[in-house]
Design a protein around this motif. Structure first.
Motif, PDB file in Angstrom:
ATOM      1  N   THR A  44       0.150 -16.668  -1.507  1.00 35.69           N
ATOM      2  CA  THR A  44       0.354 -16.222   0.324  1.00 35.69           C
ATOM      3  C   THR A  44       0.359 -14.953   0.518  1.00 35.69           C
ATOM      4  N   LEU A  45       0.581 -14.008  -0.579  1.00 34.95           N
ATOM      5  CA  LEU A  45       0.744 -12.496  -0.112  1.00 34.95           C
ATOM      6  C   LEU A  45      -0.673 -11.945  -0.396  1.00 34.95           C
ATOM      7  N   ARG A  46      -1.759 -12.716  -1.347  1.00 34.21           N
ATOM      8  CA  ARG A  46      -3.006 -12.003  -1.422  1.00 34.21           C
ATOM      9  C   ARG A  46      -3.601 -11.493  -0.227  1.00 34.21           C
ATOM     10  N   ASP A  47      -3.669 -12.075   0.799  1.00 32.87           N
ATOM     11  CA  ASP A  47      -4.466 -11.823   2.090  1.00 32.87           C
ATOM     12  C   ASP A  47      -3.465 -11.167   3.198  1.00 32.87           C
ATOM     13  N   ASP A  48      -2.542 -10.894   2.317  1.00 36.02           N
ATOM     14  CA  ASP A  48      -1.546 -10.124   3.701  1.00 36.02           C
ATOM     15  C   ASP A  48      -1.623  -8.675   3.463  1.00 36.02           C
ATOM     16  N   ASP A  49      -2.149  -7.948   4.317  1.00 37.18           N
ATOM     17  CA  ASP A  49      -2.479  -6.352   4.404  1.00 37.18           C
ATOM     18  C   ASP A  49      -1.650  -5.820   4.861  1.00 37.18           C
ATOM     19  N   THR A  50      -0.443  -6.301   5.216  1.00 38.94           N
ATOM     20  CA  THR A  50       0.988  -5.481   5.630  1.00 38.94           C
ATOM     21  C   THR A  50       1.948  -5.351   4.305  1.00 38.94           C
ATOM     22  N   ALA A  51       1.437  -6.214   3.479  1.00 38.60           N
ATOM     23  CA  ALA A  51       2.515  -6.023   2.167  1.00 38.60           C
ATOM     24  C   ALA A  51       1.514  -5.245   1.064  1.00 38.60           C
ATOM     25  N   ARG A  52       2.101  -4.127   0.769  1.00 40.78           N
ATOM     26  CA  ARG A  52       1.631  -3.199  -0.172  1.00 40.78           C
ATOM     27  C   ARG A  52       2.226  -3.176  -1.653  1.00 40.78           C
ATOM     28  N   VAL A  53       3.422  -3.305  -1.426  1.00 43.35           N
ATOM     29  CA  VAL A  53       4.034  -3.404  -3.021  1.00 43.35           C
ATOM     30  C   VAL A  53       5.210  -4.662  -3.005  1.00 43.35           C
ATOM     31  N   ILE A  54       5.018  -5.268  -4.173  1.00 47.16           N
ATOM     32  CA  ILE A  54       5.875  -6.344  -4.467  1.00 47.16           C
ATOM     33  C   ILE A  54       6.903  -6.007  -5.627  1.00 47.16           C
ATOM     34  N   VAL A  55       8.099  -6.028  -5.341  1.00 45.67           N
ATOM     35  CA  VAL A  55       9.138  -5.727  -6.358  1.00 45.67           C
ATOM     36  C   VAL A  55      10.029  -6.857  -6.923  1.00 45.67           C
ATOM     37  N   PHE A  56       9.945  -7.096  -8.079  1.00 47.73           N
ATOM     38  CA  PHE A  56      10.612  -8.338  -8.404  1.00 47.73           C
ATOM     39  C   PHE A  56      12.009  -7.811  -9.408  1.00 47.73           C
ATOM     40  N   ASP A  57      12.859  -8.704  -8.802  1.00 52.05           N
ATOM     41  CA  ASP A  57      14.279  -8.269  -9.743  1.00 52.05           C
ATOM     42  C   ASP A  57      14.912  -9.791  -9.837  1.00 52.05           C
ATOM     43  N   SER A  58      16.297  -9.713 -10.026  1.00 52.60           N
ATOM     44  CA  SER A  58      17.059 -10.879 -10.354  1.00 52.60           C
ATOM     45  C   SER A  58      18.239 -10.818  -9.833  1.00 52.60           C
ATOM     46  N   ALA A  59      18.599 -12.067  -9.332  1.00 51.98           N
ATOM     47  CA  ALA A  59      19.990 -12.280  -8.648  1.00 51.98           C
ATOM     48  C   ALA A  59      20.978 -12.003  -9.738  1.00 51.98           C
TER      49      ALA A  59
END
Length: 283
Positions: A44-59
């Protein structure tokens, strides 16, 4: 994008940063549900130009992604639908890593807890990873199950830390602390646990605030290595070992002795090593 759109992820956004918190109790195993959610989110995010960085963490402060769900030994067809979507030349686990590795956004893992097997592969596929001193751990435990990594680790590690250390990680099957992982080049930096959030958040905000086009240009210039041939070799090696009786015996033994419980996962290497030694002695 609302967090309740995903069963195993909490997703929020802030000024170009997508924050993805993995929440798949009891220990965040990489099961069909988590893999499905991660694939859907990344696609879903691949074509989302408004998203620049994805940060992954854990609950879960103790576990990032524990490893691939070992109970799938009793459900060999569980990943069939996802496998059908995998690109040619990649198995379903490699396909997830390659989604991460080729994501147009900058991907950053904030590693506070443990990541083994497929969880460690996910960390290594990301553009960057920062690990908390004293609490983070990385390990490829597959050898203790009678197999080799099959989700990209052999290729990612060789590319990142060198062949000699990749063999140490794969065959030694130990848990590596944050400082050692940093020294090997497995993670960008080992960070004091109470500073991890600030370090990653500051970097994510700085990257997200860069002028238009800079991130894409940098990722084009610092392109991921072409590992296609290596993925085929890895899959063949993994599949050949998985077909042996020892693998099924060790995986079932691990589950029977506490794997995928919180107590068992704290020293999974020790638990599996005892089973592997016992199996070798019987042989």
């Amino acid at each position: 994008m609302h967090h309740d759109a995903y069963a195993t992820l909490r997703v929020s956004r802030e000024a170009g940063i997508v924050r993805v918190t993995i929440d798949n109790p009891p220990v965040n195993v990489l099961d069909v549900a988590l893999m499905t959610d991660l694939r859907r989110l990344l696609t879903t995010l691949r074509d989302d130009d408004t998203a620049r960085v994805i940060v992954f963490d854990s609950a879960d402060p103790d576990f990032f992604i524990a490893h691939v769900d070992m109970s799938l030994v009793d459900a060999p067809d569980a990943f069939d639908d996802l496998a059908a979507e995998a690109p040619d030349g990649l198995n379903v686990f490699q396909a997830l890593g390659e989604l991460v590795r080729h994501q147009p956004q900058v991907t950053i893992v904030k590693l506070a807890g443990l990541a083994r097997g497929g969880g460690a592969e996910f960390v290594t596929a990301a553009d960057m990873a920062f690990a908390a001193i004293g609490t983070a751990g990385l390990g490829q435990i597959e050898a203790l199950m009678g197999i080799v990594p099959g989700g990209g680790a052999t290729q990612y590690l060789t590319d990142r830390i060198g062949r000699n250390r990749a063999l140490e990680v794969v065959l030694g099957a130990d848990l590596y602390d944050a400082r050692t992982a940093e020294r090997y080049g497995w993670v960008n930096r080992a960070v004091a646990a109470d500073e991890l959030d600030d370090v990653v958040d500051r970097l994510a905000r700085d990257i997200a605030a860069l002028p238009d086009g800079v991130i894409a240009a940098a990722k084009q210039a610092v392109a991921p290595a072409d590992l296609a041939g290596g993925f085929l070799r890895e899959h063949d090696a993994w599949a050949s070992q998985f077909a042996r009786p020892a693998a099924e015996q060790l995986i079932r033994g691990g589950l029977a002795n506490g794997a995928q419980t919180r107590d068992g996962e704290r020293d999974l290497e020790g638990l599996l090593r005892k089973l592997a030694v016992a199996s070798a002695n019987r042989g």
